[in-house]
Design a protein around this motif. Structure first.
Motif, PDB file in Angstrom:
ATOM      1  N   THR A  11       0.841  -1.185   0.000  1.00 37.31           N
ATOM      2  CA  THR A  11       0.000   0.000   0.000  1.00 37.31           C
ATOM      3  C   THR A  11       0.884   1.244   0.000  1.00 37.31           C
ATOM      4  OG1 THR A  11      -1.910   1.056   1.064  1.00 37.31           O
ATOM      5  CG2 THR A  11      -0.205   0.129   2.521  1.00 37.31           C
ATOM      6  N   ASN A  12       0.285   2.423   0.047  1.00 35.59           N
ATOM      7  CA  ASN A  12       1.069   3.671   0.109  1.00 35.59           C
ATOM      8  C   ASN A  12       0.146   4.836   0.448  1.00 35.59           C
ATOM      9  OD1 ASN A  12      -0.311   4.259  -2.284  1.00 35.59           O
ATOM     10  ND2 ASN A  12       1.507   4.930  -3.387  1.00 35.59           N
ATOM     11  N   ASP A  13       0.673   6.053   0.356  1.00 36.76           N
ATOM     12  CA  ASP A  13      -0.182   7.235   0.535  1.00 36.76           C
ATOM     13  C   ASP A  13      -0.111   8.191  -0.653  1.00 36.76           C
ATOM     14  OD1 ASP A  13       2.190   8.661   0.806  1.00 36.76           O
ATOM     15  OD2 ASP A  13       1.673   9.579   2.717  1.00 36.76           O
ATOM     16  N   ASP A  14       0.729   7.888  -1.635  1.00 40.65           N
ATOM     17  CA  ASP A  14       0.856   8.754  -2.810  1.00 40.65           C
ATOM     18  C   ASP A  14      -0.107   8.370  -3.932  1.00 40.65           C
ATOM     19  OD1 ASP A  14       2.948  10.550  -1.986  1.00 40.65           O
ATOM     20  OD2 ASP A  14       4.338   8.877  -2.125  1.00 40.65           O
ATOM     21  N   GLY A  15      -0.851   7.304  -3.739  1.00 40.75           N
ATOM     22  CA  GLY A  15      -1.787   6.866  -4.760  1.00 40.75           C
ATOM     23  C   GLY A  15      -1.287   5.640  -5.504  1.00 40.75           C
ATOM     24  N   ILE A  16      -2.204   4.839  -5.984  1.00 42.24           N
ATOM     25  CA  ILE A  16      -1.882   3.530  -6.527  1.00 42.24           C
ATOM     26  C   ILE A  16      -1.040   3.574  -7.797  1.00 42.24           C
ATOM     27  CG2 ILE A  16      -3.990   3.296  -7.917  1.00 42.24           C
ATOM     28  CD1 ILE A  16      -4.101   0.336  -6.810  1.00 42.24           C
ATOM     29  N   THR A  17      -1.055   4.684  -8.511  1.00 42.12           N
ATOM     30  CA  THR A  17      -0.260   4.779  -9.738  1.00 42.12           C
ATOM     31  C   THR A  17       1.076   5.498  -9.534  1.00 42.12           C
ATOM     32  OG1 THR A  17      -1.370   6.839 -10.391  1.00 42.12           O
ATOM     33  CG2 THR A  17      -2.329   4.760 -11.186  1.00 42.12           C
ATOM     34  N   ALA A  18       1.396   5.891  -8.304  1.00 42.92           N
ATOM     35  CA  ALA A  18       2.637   6.631  -8.038  1.00 42.92           C
ATOM     36  C   ALA A  18       3.865   5.772  -8.377  1.00 42.92           C
ATOM     37  CB  ALA A  18       2.691   7.072  -6.585  1.00 42.92           C
ATOM     38  N   PRO A  19       4.920   6.379  -8.886  1.00 39.13           N
ATOM     39  CA  PRO A  19       6.139   5.625  -9.208  1.00 39.13           C
ATOM     40  C   PRO A  19       6.726   4.871  -8.020  1.00 39.13           C
ATOM     41  CG  PRO A  19       6.216   7.796 -10.220  1.00 39.13           C
ATOM     42  CD  PRO A  19       5.020   7.787  -9.320  1.00 39.13           C
ATOM     43  N   GLY A  20       6.599   5.432  -6.814  1.00 39.71           N
ATOM     44  CA  GLY A  20       7.177   4.787  -5.643  1.00 39.71           C
ATOM     45  C   GLY A  20       6.567   3.435  -5.344  1.00 39.71           C
ATOM     46  N   ILE A  21       5.254   3.325  -5.430  1.00 39.42           N
ATOM     47  CA  ILE A  21       4.616   2.044  -5.156  1.00 39.42           C
ATOM     48  C   ILE A  21       4.908   1.047  -6.270  1.00 39.42           C
ATOM     49  CG2 ILE A  21       2.352   2.497  -6.211  1.00 39.42           C
ATOM     50  CD1 ILE A  21       1.080   1.051  -3.809  1.00 39.42           C
ATOM     51  N   ARG A  22       5.067   1.552  -7.491  1.00 40.33           N
ATOM     52  CA  ARG A  22       5.424   0.661  -8.609  1.00 40.33           C
ATOM     53  C   ARG A  22       6.791   0.024  -8.359  1.00 40.33           C
ATOM     54  NH1 ARG A  22       1.270  -1.161 -10.358  1.00 40.33           N
ATOM     55  NH2 ARG A  22       0.095   0.015  -8.823  1.00 40.33           N
ATOM     56  N   ALA A  23       7.738   0.812  -7.847  1.00 35.14           N
ATOM     57  CA  ALA A  23       9.072   0.283  -7.527  1.00 35.14           C
ATOM     58  C   ALA A  23       8.986  -0.734  -6.397  1.00 35.14           C
ATOM     59  CB  ALA A  23      10.014   1.422  -7.147  1.00 35.14           C
ATOM     60  N   LEU A  24       8.165  -0.442  -5.388  1.00 34.21           N
ATOM     61  CA  LEU A  24       8.018  -1.344  -4.248  1.00 34.21           C
ATOM     62  C   LEU A  24       7.394  -2.671  -4.680  1.00 34.21           C
ATOM     63  CD1 LEU A  24       8.430  -1.609  -1.203  1.00 34.21           C
ATOM     64  CD2 LEU A  24       6.169  -0.604  -0.880  1.00 34.21           C
ATOM     65  N   ILE A  25       6.413  -2.606  -5.553  1.00 36.97           N
ATOM     66  CA  ILE A  25       5.774  -3.821  -6.060  1.00 36.97           C
ATOM     67  C   ILE A  25       6.789  -4.713  -6.762  1.00 36.97           C
ATOM     68  CG2 ILE A  25       4.141  -4.687  -7.789  1.00 36.97           C
ATOM     69  CD1 ILE A  25       2.419  -2.156  -7.105  1.00 36.97           C
ATOM     70  N   GLU A  26       7.644  -4.108  -7.583  1.00 35.72           N
ATOM     71  CA  GLU A  26       8.639  -4.895  -8.324  1.00 35.72           C
ATOM     72  C   GLU A  26       9.570  -5.639  -7.380  1.00 35.72           C
ATOM     73  OE1 GLU A  26       8.682  -5.530 -11.554  1.00 35.72           O
ATOM     74  OE2 GLU A  26       6.806  -4.395 -11.625  1.00 35.72           O
ATOM     75  N   VAL A  27       9.951  -5.009  -6.278  1.00 37.29           N
ATOM     76  CA  VAL A  27      10.819  -5.680  -5.308  1.00 37.29           C
ATOM     77  C   VAL A  27      10.065  -6.790  -4.592  1.00 37.29           C
ATOM     78  CG1 VAL A  27      12.190  -5.390  -3.216  1.00 37.29           C
ATOM     79  CG2 VAL A  27      12.245  -3.625  -4.983  1.00 37.29           C
ATOM     80  N   MET A  28       8.845  -6.500  -4.169  1.00 40.50           N
ATOM     81  CA  MET A  28       8.076  -7.482  -3.391  1.00 40.50           C
ATOM     82  C   MET A  28       7.731  -8.710  -4.218  1.00 40.50           C
ATOM     83  SD  MET A  28       8.054  -6.360  -0.398  1.00 40.50           S
ATOM     84  CE  MET A  28       9.462  -5.247  -0.541  1.00 40.50           C
ATOM     85  N   LYS A  29       7.568  -8.561  -5.528  1.00 46.61           N
ATOM     86  CA  LYS A  29       7.266  -9.707  -6.385  1.00 46.61           C
ATOM     87  C   LYS A  29       8.413 -10.717  -6.404  1.00 46.61           C
ATOM     88  CE  LYS A  29       5.572  -8.670 -10.463  1.00 46.61           C
ATOM     89  NZ  LYS A  29       5.379  -7.892 -11.719  1.00 46.61           N
TER      90      LYS A  29
END
Length: 260
Positions: A11-29
């Motif tokens: 999850t995050n607070d910048d919104g689901i399309t924010a670049p930061g969460i996209r980077a985090l998803i790639e690591v968690m996968k």
């Protein structure tokens, strides 16, 4: 989802399309089975706000056709996202919740206001090990590549060792290249504050309005704080608890003549 891999809520607070969460998803996968439940719009500075006087919407969306994991866009706050994920979407308690990567610092006093960290704290309240990640770069075009190595390393250790009940991790990463980051430091929260000012203006209808401004003041001279570690080029890791009791003051407070 595979039971052999840890289930990781992102999850995050910048919104689901924010670049930061996209980077985090790639690591968690790389570390487990991922499910994303995040705000549909920016929620920075929301702290631990929850939605109680309005309806909540949470819709499954497709951000990239190549993604195999599920993602849900929530109309509420970061804390709402964790609540609805654990109560309505997931079929079992996740093994880990990660929040971020935030665009901007959540070190020191900023942890109080942070939606990123409030999502992690909400997971901790639910008994889920949780980490909030933040990069000291407020730009929407921030480079998250240097973060990934350290995010992965810290996450692996939490998956391996777990966290004490009631404790979550606040991780801040300096705005440096991977080669410039010196390592990871376990720290305490620095004693710092914001000197706030309001920029007062008047709109064309004659009504006054305000912009919150100010400057960050670090009053901490210690070399074991998160602010010091970050200034020296280290990733800071602060264990945070949601029990706000001032335990050191309990005995003094009990000595007061409160019942006389």
């Amino acid at each position: 989802m595979s039971q052999e891999k840890p289930l990781i809520l992102v999850t995050n607070d910048d919104g689901i399309t924010a670049p930061g969460i996209r980077a985090l998803i790639e690591v968690m996968k790389q570390l487990g089975d991922v499910i994303v439940v995040a705000p549909d719009s920016p929620q920075s500075g929301m702290g631990h706000a929850i939605t109680i006087s309005d309806t909540l919407f949470c819709d499954q969306i497709t951000v990239k056709e190549t993604y195999k994991h599920k993602e849900y866009s929530c109309s509420g706050t970061p804390a709402d996202c964790v609540k609805i994920a654990t109560q309505e979407i997931l079929h079992r308690k996740p093994d880990l919740c990660v929040s971020g990567i935030n665009h901007g610092s959540n070190s020191s006093i900023n942890v109080i206001y942070s939606g990123t960290m409030s999502a992690a704290v909400e997971a901790g309240i639910e008994g889920i090990p949780a980490i909030g990640f933040s990069l000291l770069d407020y730009s929407l075009n921030a480079d998250f590549e240097p973060c990934k190595k350290f995010v992965k390393r810290i996450t692996r250790q939490v998956l391996k060792h777990g966290l004490p009940k009631g404790v979550v991790l606040n991780v801040n990463l300096p705005k440096l290249s991977e080669s410039e980051i010196k390592g990871i430091k376990v720290c305490r929260q620095a004693k710092a504050r914001w000197e706030e000012e309001f920029d007062k203006r008047t709109n064309p209808q004659g009504r006054d309005y305000y912009w919150l401004t100010g400057k960050f003041v670090n009053e901490d001279e210690g070399e074991d704080s998160d602010e010091y570690a970050l200034s020296q080029g280290y990733v800071s890791v602060v264990p945070v608890q949601f029990d706000l009791t001032a335990h050191q003051f309990l005995s003094d407070l009990n000595s007061w003549e409160l019942n006389d």
